[in-house]
Design an enzyme around this catalytic site. Structure first.
Site, PDB file in Angstrom:
ATOM      1  CB  CYS A 115      -0.980  -0.041   1.168  1.00 19.19           C
ATOM      2  SG  CYS A 115      -2.348   1.143   0.972  1.00 19.19           S
ATOM      3  CG  HIS A 208      -3.752  -3.246   3.281  1.00 20.03           C
ATOM      4  ND1 HIS A 208      -2.783  -2.774   4.144  1.00 20.03           N
ATOM      5  CD2 HIS A 208      -4.284  -2.151   2.684  1.00 20.03           C
ATOM      6  CE1 HIS A 208      -2.736  -1.457   4.078  1.00 20.03           C
ATOM      7  NE2 HIS A 208      -3.636  -1.047   3.191  1.00 20.03           N
ATOM      8  CD  GLU A 210      -1.538  -5.745   5.713  1.00 22.79           C
ATOM      9  OE1 GLU A 210      -1.778  -4.544   5.980  1.00 22.79           O
ATOM     10  OE2 GLU A 210      -1.110  -6.123   4.598  1.00 22.79           O
TER      11      GLU A 210
END
Length: 237
Positions: A115, A208, A210
Site C-alpha cells: 500500500c 493489504h 496481511e
C-alpha cells in the site's frame, strides 16, 4: 533453523493507549503474516535525530525488508500541491520511509512493499501519486475486489494466477510510474495494483495481503515469497 530477519519499517504514533508515551508500532497482522511464513519480524525504529544517516548500515544486518501501509505522503515529495483529501501527513515518517526504500534499492535487499509502501517506492524513484482515488465500479477505499495479474511477471509466478481477489484500503495510488518500475497488476478501472523493480529484488502491491494471509493462499504466498528470498540471502552470506 534460525528464521531470516525481516525488518518492518516502524510507524511513529504520538500516542498508544497501552503506553505512557509516543510509540514506534507495526500492525500485528503484518508481523503475524511474516511469522507464519517462517520469518522473524523486527520493527525498525527511526530515531527523531537524524534517522537516515545510519540506515544502510543498520539494514545490512537484515535478510529482508517489509515496507508497510500508513498515512498519506506529503505531495511536495513528488512536486505537487496538497489536495483537500490529503490528510494525516507525518513529515518524519516520509523521511524515514523514503530513506529505508532508497537503502533497500541501494543494498539490493529482498523486499515486499504494501500500500503506502508501494507509493513510497514510486516516489523514491521519481514517480508521482494520485492524491485521491474516486470510487468507481471498483471499490478501493475498503473492499474486496479483483485484480488482473500480468503473465510472466514475478507476481504471476508468486501467486500462480492471472485473476485474484484482494483486500483494498487506500485512497491514494500510483500516477506517473517511475522509470525503474514495471506494472504487474491492475484493477478493472485501470488503477495500478502491483509493480516490480527492473533490477532490485522488490515486489510491491497496492492491496493489504496481511488482512487475509491466514485464509487466502495468494496473499499468504506474498509473505512466503519474501521470507524465501530473505532466507536465500541469509544462506548466501
Amino acid at each position: 533453523m534460525a528464521r531470516p530477519l525481516v525488518a518492518v519499517a516502524g510507524r511513529r504514533a504520538a500516542h498508544a493507549p497501552i503506553l505512557r508515551f509516543s510509540a514506534t508500532l507495526a500492525a500485528e497482522a503484518i508481523c503475524e503474516a511474516v511469522w507464519a511464513a517462517g520469518g522473524e519480524p523486527v520493527v525498525v525504529h527511526g530515531p527523531a535525530a537524524d534517522p537516515l544517516a545510519e540506515l544502510p548500515g543498520r539494514l545490512q544486518r537484515f535478510d529482508g525488508v517489509l515496507l508497510p501501509g500508513g498515512a498519506d505522503m506529503e505531495p511536495r515529495r513528488y512536486g505537487a500541491e496538497a489536495a483537500p483529501e490529503t490528510t494525516d501527513i507525518v513529515a518524519f515518517q516520509d523521511e524515514f520511509d523514503l530513506g529505508i526504500t532508497r537503502s533497500v534499492v541501494e543494498l539490493d535487499l529482498p523486499a515486499l512493499a504494501i500500500c503506502r509502501g508501494m507509493q513510497v517506492l514510486n516516489v523514491a524513484l521519481g514517480g508521482t501519486l494520485v492524491q485521491h482515488v474516486p470510487e468507481t465500479n471498483t471499490l478501493h477505499h475498503n473492499a474486496i475486489h479483483h485484480v488482473e495479474v500480468k503473465k510472466g511477471s514475478r507476481l504471476h509466478t508468486i501467486v500462480g494466477a492471472t485473476t485474484i481477489d484482494v483486500s483494498s484500503y487506500h485512497h491514494q495510488a500510483v500516477d506517473r510510474l517511475a522509470a525503474d518500475l514495471i506494472v504487474t497488476a491492475v484493477a478493472a478501472d485501470g488503477l495500478v495494483e502491483a509493480v516490480e523493480h527492473r533490477r532490485a529484488d522488490i515486489v510491491a502491491v497496492q492491496w493489504h495481503p496481511e488482512d487475509r494471509h491466514a485464509t487466502s493462499g495468494t496473499d499468504a504466498a506474498l509473505f512466503a515469497d519474501l521470507v524465501d528470498r530473505a532466507r536465500k540471502r541469509k544462506d548466501s552470506q
